[in-house]
Design a protein around this motif. Sequence first.
Motif, PDB file in Angstrom:
ATOM      1  N   GLU A 132      28.843  48.003  40.693  1.00 45.40           N
ATOM      2  CA  GLU A 132      27.444  48.289  41.050  1.00 45.40           C
ATOM      3  C   GLU A 132      26.624  47.001  41.095  1.00 45.40           C
ATOM      4  O   GLU A 132      25.801  46.821  41.994  1.00 45.40           O
ATOM      5  N   THR A 137      28.129  51.227  45.644  1.00 48.59           N
ATOM      6  CA  THR A 137      27.524  52.462  45.163  1.00 48.59           C
ATOM      7  C   THR A 137      28.590  53.554  45.131  1.00 48.59           C
ATOM      8  O   THR A 137      29.545  53.534  45.915  1.00 48.59           O
ATOM      9  N   HIS A 157      35.722  58.125  41.055  1.00 51.79           N
ATOM     10  CA  HIS A 157      34.689  57.708  42.002  1.00 51.79           C
ATOM     11  C   HIS A 157      35.265  57.071  43.267  1.00 51.79           C
ATOM     12  O   HIS A 157      36.258  56.348  43.211  1.00 51.79           O
ATOM     13  N   MET A 159      33.786  54.341  45.740  1.00 55.26           N
ATOM     14  CA  MET A 159      32.687  53.373  45.757  1.00 55.26           C
ATOM     15  C   MET A 159      32.740  52.581  47.051  1.00 55.26           C
ATOM     16  O   MET A 159      33.820  52.263  47.543  1.00 55.26           O
ATOM     17  N   ARG A 161      30.630  49.548  49.727  1.00 56.15           N
ATOM     18  CA  ARG A 161      29.650  48.488  49.944  1.00 56.15           C
ATOM     19  C   ARG A 161      29.759  48.006  51.385  1.00 56.15           C
ATOM     20  O   ARG A 161      30.833  47.690  51.869  1.00 56.15           O
TER      21      ARG A 161
END
Length: 163
Positions: A132, A137, A157, A159, A161
């Motif tokens: 993060e 995110t 998760h 994630m 970017r």
Amino acid sequence: MLIREATTEDWPAIWPFFHTIAAAGETFTYPLDLSFEDSRAWWLLPEPNRTVVAVDETTGTVLGTAKMNRNHLGNSAHIASASYMVDPAHGGRGVGRALAEYTVDWARRSGYLAMQFNAVVASNEHAVKLYERLGFTVIGTVPDGFRHPVHGYVGLHIMHRTL
């Protein structure tokens, strides 16, 4: 710390912490009983992918490693991914952050438009916070997607970017 291309000669230095981390079953979706040879094949990736090691410039000790690759093929080949392992004996020294920054730079230089991590274990709070801070995110979580040996079923998760 020097980050350089990993070679097969580095594998004996990577294997002990790779094996410890993978066999613990807390942060990777790898089989817990991966062999020396299978692990090497999974981690030391051929071009156009890349595997690197972070090395203590004074002692030559391998502190950690990262592998970078396409997340998918074909029409999704413009999204990169990466995985990281830091020797627990050298944690807390910024090795993971340096490797993560290196992979983001590599992906950008290589022409990828984004990076995506498909399986970040939600209970791996240190990694989630690091990613993060680097601009990733959580774009989704697979509920109970990972069977943690201590915490039981936890989220997994995804994630992302943009680069």
